[in-house]
Design a protein around this motif. Structure first.
Motif, PDB file in Angstrom:
ATOM      1  N   ARG A 237       0.809  -1.220   0.000  1.00  0.00           N
ATOM      2  CA  ARG A 237       0.000   0.000   0.000  1.00  0.00           C
ATOM      3  C   ARG A 237       0.845   1.275   0.000  1.00  0.00           C
ATOM      4  O   ARG A 237       0.331   2.365  -0.221  1.00  0.00           O
ATOM      5  CB  ARG A 237      -0.955  -0.030   1.201  1.00  0.00           C
TER       6      ARG A 237
ATOM      7  N   ASN B 252      -2.913   7.779  -2.742  1.00  0.00           N
ATOM      8  CA  ASN B 252      -3.476   8.454  -1.574  1.00  0.00           C
ATOM      9  C   ASN B 252      -2.454   8.581  -0.457  1.00  0.00           C
ATOM     10  O   ASN B 252      -2.412   9.597   0.252  1.00  0.00           O
ATOM     11  CB  ASN B 252      -4.701   7.684  -1.063  1.00  0.00           C
TER      12      ASN B 252
ATOM     13  N   ARG C 181      -0.289  11.553  -1.162  1.00  0.00           N
ATOM     14  CA  ARG C 181      -0.935  12.845  -0.922  1.00  0.00           C
ATOM     15  C   ARG C 181      -0.989  13.155   0.581  1.00  0.00           C
ATOM     16  O   ARG C 181      -0.852  14.326   0.982  1.00  0.00           O
ATOM     17  CB  ARG C 181      -2.351  12.835  -1.506  1.00  0.00           C
TER      18      ARG C 181
ATOM     19  N   GLY D  55     -14.032   3.392   6.854  1.00  0.00           N
ATOM     20  CA  GLY D  55     -13.215   3.497   5.659  1.00  0.00           C
ATOM     21  C   GLY D  55     -11.847   4.118   5.893  1.00  0.00           C
ATOM     22  O   GLY D  55     -11.099   4.346   4.947  1.00  0.00           O
ATOM     23  N   HIS D  56     -11.529   4.414   7.150  1.00  0.00           N
ATOM     24  CA  HIS D  56     -10.262   5.037   7.487  1.00  0.00           C
ATOM     25  C   HIS D  56      -9.519   4.199   8.530  1.00  0.00           C
ATOM     26  O   HIS D  56     -10.106   3.310   9.155  1.00  0.00           O
ATOM     27  CB  HIS D  56     -10.467   6.456   8.020  1.00  0.00           C
TER      28      HIS D  56
ATOM     29  N   SER E 258      -7.376   9.541   7.480  1.00  0.00           N
ATOM     30  CA  SER E 258      -6.942   8.852   6.270  1.00  0.00           C
ATOM     31  C   SER E 258      -7.215   7.360   6.332  1.00  0.00           C
ATOM     32  O   SER E 258      -7.138   6.728   7.385  1.00  0.00           O
ATOM     33  CB  SER E 258      -5.439   9.068   6.055  1.00  0.00           C
TER      34      SER E 258
ATOM     35  N   ASP F 254      -7.133   4.538   0.629  1.00  0.00           N
ATOM     36  CA  ASP F 254      -7.461   5.107  -0.680  1.00  0.00           C
ATOM     37  C   ASP F 254      -8.230   6.427  -0.611  1.00  0.00           C
ATOM     38  O   ASP F 254      -8.721   6.914  -1.625  1.00  0.00           O
ATOM     39  CB  ASP F 254      -8.253   4.092  -1.510  1.00  0.00           C
ATOM     40  N   LYS F 255      -8.342   7.019   0.574  1.00  0.00           N
ATOM     41  CA  LYS F 255      -9.014   8.316   0.682  1.00  0.00           C
ATOM     42  C   LYS F 255      -8.568   9.014   1.957  1.00  0.00           C
ATOM     43  O   LYS F 255      -8.025   8.389   2.870  1.00  0.00           O
ATOM     44  CB  LYS F 255     -10.528   8.146   0.682  1.00  0.00           C
ATOM     45  N   HIS F 256      -8.798  10.334   2.008  1.00  0.00           N
ATOM     46  CA  HIS F 256      -8.464  11.094   3.211  1.00  0.00           C
ATOM     47  C   HIS F 256      -9.332  12.346   3.281  1.00  0.00           C
ATOM     48  O   HIS F 256      -9.917  12.774   2.274  1.00  0.00           O
ATOM     49  CB  HIS F 256      -6.975  11.467   3.230  1.00  0.00           C
ATOM     50  N   GLU F 257      -9.428  12.938   4.482  1.00  0.00           N
ATOM     51  CA  GLU F 257     -10.219  14.147   4.705  1.00  0.00           C
ATOM     52  C   GLU F 257      -9.455  15.084   5.624  1.00  0.00           C
ATOM     53  O   GLU F 257      -8.814  14.636   6.582  1.00  0.00           O
ATOM     54  CB  GLU F 257     -11.560  13.809   5.383  1.00  0.00           C
TER      55      GLU F 257
ATOM     56  N   GLU G 101     -14.238  20.189   8.241  1.00  0.00           N
ATOM     57  CA  GLU G 101     -14.456  20.418   6.821  1.00  0.00           C
ATOM     58  C   GLU G 101     -14.586  21.898   6.477  1.00  0.00           C
ATOM     59  O   GLU G 101     -14.044  22.364   5.457  1.00  0.00           O
ATOM     60  CB  GLU G 101     -15.714  19.668   6.366  1.00  0.00           C
TER      61      GLU G 101
ATOM     62  N   ARG H 172      -4.225  22.798  -1.933  1.00  0.00           N
ATOM     63  CA  ARG H 172      -3.325  21.684  -1.656  1.00  0.00           C
ATOM     64  C   ARG H 172      -1.902  21.979  -2.141  1.00  0.00           C
ATOM     65  O   ARG H 172      -1.722  22.705  -3.117  1.00  0.00           O
ATOM     66  CB  ARG H 172      -3.837  20.410  -2.322  1.00  0.00           C
TER      67      ARG H 172
END
Length: 432
Positions: free
Chosen positions: A162, A167, A170, A319-320, A333, A336-339, A343, A351
């Motif tokens: 991985r 992701n 990033r 999912g994290h 994170s 395959d994704k992060h926030e 927000e 970025r």
């Protein structure tokens, strides 16, 4: 044939390697140098070709697969059928004796308790090594392989696939650019409740086609039972490292990379009552790191289970698997994704420019390194300290917290912890 590896042999090999040679049973291994064409294919042996090994065989199939080794004919059947040309072996020692001088590298995908003996024997031949996580079964084994690879300039890669995912790149860029300010703490987790398998009450026969004696290798021998062979071994301390060893290297990779971590100075752990034989269904480890790229110490938390900090901060962890907490915000994170959180604060966030290059492919990194290219991203100099940290979490859970001296591999006054840093092998597999 010998299953014992002596320190004298290891020292002799180190000295010989400095002169451009490595000796193992008198063999002179073939090596590819940086001066040779990068288009030349490597001669590889795959050891453990069923289960996780299937993906690893496929990952290096662009090269010359010279040999396949597996103690379980049934589990290896898919790889044996797909790749008919490699010579097949049950015993990796026989394979190294016969073909070692013609190999460039090995891909090892066996259970944790056999990693060290196979990798060390291969390295003594001067073979580049791809090895599944968590690198080895105890801290001493992990450090020994890491040091040996560096001293002998071997190309290595830990099976942290991985690491090559965009992701992950990033997230590293965001943390290192200061998107959430100075990071003060990190929480990492894996869900589920695997562990504590039932203790077998029956003794079924060893299945045809399984060399159970070789499967056990250097570990404590128990009567065969399907609850630990071929898969459940990871939840027995004699053979595996639990869900922490199974997932820790994958998940701690993001904070390790982002924050420039190496070795913790103190480890504490908690969880259900410790079982002498079986790994737990849950646990919580706290690692203290005095040195980071944040210019201040921080705590890294590992959980087998869901961390309370998510509910406390009103965050869904679905999912994290990682939460960075900084002075100016948080970063949540997964693979395959992060926030960026909260927000509303980051609604108009610009970025940073991409600075981590795309991977040419996780296996291709190692293949190129074997041919004299740049080191693979999860080479043992990077991944060895991370794997040690993962294993130290299990030690702290089993024995209580301790101060850690990474230079001397010392657990301070915790003698129980010290006894797990280097564990004994059964007769015939000792390191003399």
């Amino acid at each position: 044939m010998k299953s014992q590896i002596s320190r004298r042999d290891a020292l002799k090999t180190t000295t010989a390697a400095a002169a451009g040679m490595a000796f193992y049973h008198g063999a002179l291994p073939r090596r590819i140098s940086a001066a040779e064409s990068p288009n030349e294919k490597l001669n590889l042996a795959c050891i453990g070709v069923g289960g996780r090994g299937t993906a690893n065989v496929n990952g290096v199939s662009s090269q010359n697969l010279v040999a396949m080794v597996d103690v379980d004919e049934s589990r290896a059947a898919g790889s044996f059928k797909k790749y008919a040309s490699p010579e097949r072996f049950t015993d990796y020692r026989k394979m190294l004796d016969k073909l070692g001088k013609d190999l460039d590298g090995v891909v090892i995908s066996t259970p944790d308790h056999t990693h060290f003996h196979i990798a060390y024997a291969s390295m003594q031949l001067g073979l580049h090594t791809y090895l599944e996580k968590p690198l080895a079964h105890d801290v001493w084994e992990t450090r020994t392989l890491t040091d040996y690879a560096r001293e002998n300039k071997l190309a290595t890669q830990l099976g942290n696939q991985r690491h090559a995912m965009p992701n992950m790149h990033r997230v590293v860029e965001l943390i290192q650019s200061g998107a959430i300010g100075k990071v003060n703490e990190v929480h990492c987790w894996i869900g589920g409740s695997r562990g504590m398998p039932a203790i077998p009450e029956d003794t079924p026969p060893v299945p045809a086609g399984l060399d159970y004696e070789l499967w056990v290798g250097p570990a404590e021998k128990r009567p065969y039972h399907p609850s630990f062979c071929p898969y459940g071994w990871r939840f027995w301390w004699d053979y595996g490292t639990g869900e922490t060893g199974n997932w820790g290297c994958h998940i701690l990779d993001i904070p390790y990379w982002s924050l420039g971590l190496r070795y913790p100075s103190h480890i504490d752990a908690s969880g259900p009552e410790v079982d002498a034989e079986r790994t737990p269904k849950s646990m919580h480890v706290t690692y203290r790191f005095d040195q980071t790229n944040q210019n201040s110490p921080l705590d890294l938390h590992w959980y087998h289970g869901t961390p309370e900090v998510l509910a406390q901060r009103g965050i869904s962890g679905k999912g994290h698997n990682t939460l960075f907490i900084g002075d100016d915000g948080m970063l949540l994170s997964g693979f395959d994704k992060h926030e960026l959180l909260p927000e509303e604060k980051f609604a108009d966030f610009k970025r940073p420019e991409k600075s981590v290059p795309d991977s040419p492919g996780f296996y291709n990194e190692w293949i190129a390194a074997c041919k004299g290219g740049d080191a693979a991203t999860c080479n043992f100099d990077y991944s060895g300290p991370m794997a040690e940290t993962v294993l130290l979490g299990n030690v702290a859970y089993r024995t209580g917290g301790f101060d850690w001296n990474a230079k001397t591999l010392s657990a301070g006054n915790n003698t129980k912890a010290q006894s797990l840093i280097q564990t004994a092998y059964r007769k015939g597999w000792e390191i003399a």
